[in-house]
Scaffold this active site. Structure first.
Site, PDB file in Angstrom:
ATOM      1  N   GLU A 142      -6.411   6.733 -14.358  1.00  0.00           N
ATOM      2  CA  GLU A 142      -6.105   5.315 -14.549  1.00  0.00           C
ATOM      3  C   GLU A 142      -6.677   4.501 -13.385  1.00  0.00           C
ATOM      4  O   GLU A 142      -6.003   4.337 -12.350  1.00  0.00           O
ATOM      5  CB  GLU A 142      -4.584   5.098 -14.595  1.00  0.00           C
ATOM      6  CG  GLU A 142      -3.898   5.700 -15.777  1.00  0.00           C
ATOM      7  CD  GLU A 142      -2.634   4.920 -16.169  1.00  0.00           C
ATOM      8  OE1 GLU A 142      -2.547   4.515 -17.318  1.00  0.00           O
ATOM      9  OE2 GLU A 142      -1.772   4.694 -15.302  1.00  0.00           O
ATOM     10  N   LYS A 182       6.773   1.134 -19.115  1.00  0.00           N
ATOM     11  CA  LYS A 182       7.042   0.523 -17.794  1.00  0.00           C
ATOM     12  C   LYS A 182       8.437  -0.108 -17.824  1.00  0.00           C
ATOM     13  O   LYS A 182       9.302   0.387 -18.551  1.00  0.00           O
ATOM     14  CB  LYS A 182       5.937  -0.473 -17.442  1.00  0.00           C
ATOM     15  CG  LYS A 182       4.549   0.171 -17.589  1.00  0.00           C
ATOM     16  CD  LYS A 182       3.454  -0.593 -16.936  1.00  0.00           C
ATOM     17  CE  LYS A 182       2.150   0.165 -17.119  1.00  0.00           C
ATOM     18  NZ  LYS A 182       1.014  -0.494 -16.502  1.00  0.00           N
ATOM     19  N   GLY A 218      -3.612  -3.296 -16.935  1.00  0.00           N
ATOM     20  CA  GLY A 218      -3.036  -4.610 -17.217  1.00  0.00           C
ATOM     21  C   GLY A 218      -3.983  -5.772 -17.049  1.00  0.00           C
ATOM     22  O   GLY A 218      -3.558  -6.932 -17.021  1.00  0.00           O
ATOM     23  N   ASN A 236       3.459   4.279 -22.210  1.00  0.00           N
ATOM     24  CA  ASN A 236       4.268   4.023 -21.020  1.00  0.00           C
ATOM     25  C   ASN A 236       4.855   2.617 -21.137  1.00  0.00           C
ATOM     26  O   ASN A 236       4.124   1.637 -21.018  1.00  0.00           O
ATOM     27  CB  ASN A 236       3.377   4.149 -19.765  1.00  0.00           C
ATOM     28  CG  ASN A 236       4.135   3.795 -18.482  1.00  0.00           C
ATOM     29  OD1 ASN A 236       5.349   3.584 -18.501  1.00  0.00           O
ATOM     30  ND2 ASN A 236       3.408   3.721 -17.367  1.00  0.00           N
ATOM     31  N   SER A 263      -5.761  -0.694 -19.883  1.00  0.00           N
ATOM     32  CA  SER A 263      -6.144  -1.686 -20.899  1.00  0.00           C
ATOM     33  C   SER A 263      -6.651  -1.069 -22.204  1.00  0.00           C
ATOM     34  O   SER A 263      -7.548  -1.612 -22.836  1.00  0.00           O
ATOM     35  CB  SER A 263      -7.184  -2.662 -20.322  1.00  0.00           C
ATOM     36  OG  SER A 263      -6.599  -3.411 -19.271  1.00  0.00           O
ATOM     37  N   HIS A 303       2.260   7.382 -10.779  1.00  0.00           N
ATOM     38  CA  HIS A 303       1.634   6.176 -11.347  1.00  0.00           C
ATOM     39  C   HIS A 303       1.246   5.240 -10.193  1.00  0.00           C
ATOM     40  O   HIS A 303       1.970   5.139  -9.204  1.00  0.00           O
ATOM     41  CB  HIS A 303       2.599   5.480 -12.312  1.00  0.00           C
ATOM     42  CG  HIS A 303       1.920   4.443 -13.147  1.00  0.00           C
ATOM     43  ND1 HIS A 303       1.588   3.203 -12.642  1.00  0.00           N
ATOM     44  CD2 HIS A 303       1.482   4.470 -14.425  1.00  0.00           C
ATOM     45  CE1 HIS A 303       0.977   2.519 -13.604  1.00  0.00           C
ATOM     46  NE2 HIS A 303       0.893   3.265 -14.693  1.00  0.00           N
ATOM     47  N   GLU A 328       1.462   2.192  -9.863  1.00  0.00           N
ATOM     48  CA  GLU A 328       2.467   1.173  -9.539  1.00  0.00           C
ATOM     49  C   GLU A 328       3.512   1.740  -8.590  1.00  0.00           C
ATOM     50  O   GLU A 328       4.023   1.028  -7.715  1.00  0.00           O
ATOM     51  CB  GLU A 328       3.095   0.635 -10.833  1.00  0.00           C
ATOM     52  CG  GLU A 328       2.118  -0.273 -11.574  1.00  0.00           C
ATOM     53  CD  GLU A 328       2.299  -0.309 -13.081  1.00  0.00           C
ATOM     54  OE1 GLU A 328       3.356   0.115 -13.577  1.00  0.00           O
ATOM     55  OE2 GLU A 328       1.361  -0.773 -13.770  1.00  0.00           O
TER      56      GLU A 328
HETATM   57  P1  13P Z   1      -2.094  -1.115 -19.583  1.00  0.00           P
HETATM   58  O1  13P Z   1      -2.418  -0.363 -20.842  1.00  0.00           O
HETATM   59  O2  13P Z   1      -1.093  -2.210 -19.804  1.00  0.00           O
HETATM   60  O3  13P Z   1      -3.319  -1.540 -18.851  1.00  0.00           O
HETATM   61  O4  13P Z   1      -1.324  -0.079 -18.618  1.00  0.00           O
HETATM   62  C1  13P Z   1      -1.893   1.153 -18.378  1.00  0.00           C
HETATM   63  C2  13P Z   1      -0.927   1.980 -17.636  1.00  0.00           C
HETATM   64  O5  13P Z   1      -0.675   1.770 -16.471  1.00  0.00           O
HETATM   65  C3  13P Z   1      -0.269   3.074 -18.362  1.00  0.00           C
HETATM   66  O6  13P Z   1       0.397   3.926 -17.504  1.00  0.00           O
END
Ligand code: 13P
Length: 249
Positions: free
Chosen positions: A165, A10, A171, A8, A211, A93, A95
């Site tokens: 997740e 982002k 992150g 992903n 992560s 997601h 976010e």
């Molecule tokens: P990270 O791997 O940067 O923690 O992000 C995970 C994520 O949100 C993937 O959709």
């Protein structure tokens, strides 16, 4: 065993950066047995079509509208991404749930729209740190699944990947422990078993995200119940991501 490795992006990278990335990833992962999927921003999808068609790497979007078409300035529909050759879409997601106030009701509508347009769905679920500390993580995830999958038929689950997740692991460099991951994935399977059937729970594809990097991916994927990983930050480095993609699990 075959695993599902999803990247992903982002809101990172520019469309022009996808050509070298895609060509490199396709070359480096040639012959891999794993399912490899990247989800770059919408603006990159035509580049993905140009350089990934016919390769072993599939691609998808990070979001879609719940509507098919109309006066919805700035929105992107399922059929638009499908037209660019996308086969997957990430829905729900954390976010988007947090920053764009996406509710389970909206997530559910988006899943239905995606499936109706022949897309495969990567449905994200995950609890906040506060929910975990209050010992409500399992109940929270069950409710997310109940609400998000409402009205989705059992035969459609073939086209759904659940991504667990935990928000506190995204992150932060602080991945969940293997024990926590396995326990939650088993809970997800049990809930799908309750909602559909034993077969559905067993055959469901469930991946972990939060992560994941070169130091921990092998350990996370060592358990049979973990069907794959959803990688954020670490997928931006094509060399690192390719290592995870071509591993023989
Ligand atoms: P990270 O791997 O940067 O923690 O992000 C995970 C994520 O949100 C993937 O959709």
């Amino acid at each position: 065993m075959k695993k599902i490795i999803i990247g992903n992006f982002k809101m990172n990278t520019k469309p022009s950066e996808l050509k070298p990335y895609a060509m490199s990833l396709a070359t480096k992962t040639k012959g891999s047995k794993n399912d490899i999927i990247i989800c770059p921003p919408y603006t990159h999808l035509s580049v993905a079509r140009e350089f990934l068609t016919g390769s072993g790497v599939a691609y998808g979007a990070q979001n879609i509208s719940d509507e098919e078409k109309g006066a919805l300035t700035g929105e992107i529909s399922a059929s638009m991404i499908k037209d660019l050759g996308a086969t997957y879409v990430i829905i729900g997601h954390s976010e988007r749930r947090a920053k764009f106030k996406e509710t389970d009701r909206l997530v559910n509508r988006k899943i239905k729209t995606a499936l109706a347009n022949g897309l495969k769905v990567i449905l994200c679920v995950g609890e906040s740190l506060q929910i975990r500390e209050n010992r409500q993580a399992y109940a929270f995830i069950k409710k997310e699944l109940d609400d998000d999958l409402k009205g989705i038929y059992e035969n459609e689950l073939d086209s759904v990947i659940i991504a667990y997740e935990p928000i506190w692991a995204i992150g932060t460099g602080k991945t969940a422990t293997n024990k926590d991951i396995i326990k939650m994935i088993e809970t997800i399977r049990k809930e799908v078993e309750y909602l559909y059937s034993e077969k559905a729970g067993k055959e469901l594809s469930v991946v972990y995200g939060g992560s994941v990097n070169l130091n921990n991916y092998k350990k996370i994927l060592s358990n049979e119940t973990v069907n794959g990983v959803l990688v954020g930050g670490a997928c931006l480095d094509v060399d690192a991501f390719a290592v995870m993609c071509r591993e023989n699990y």
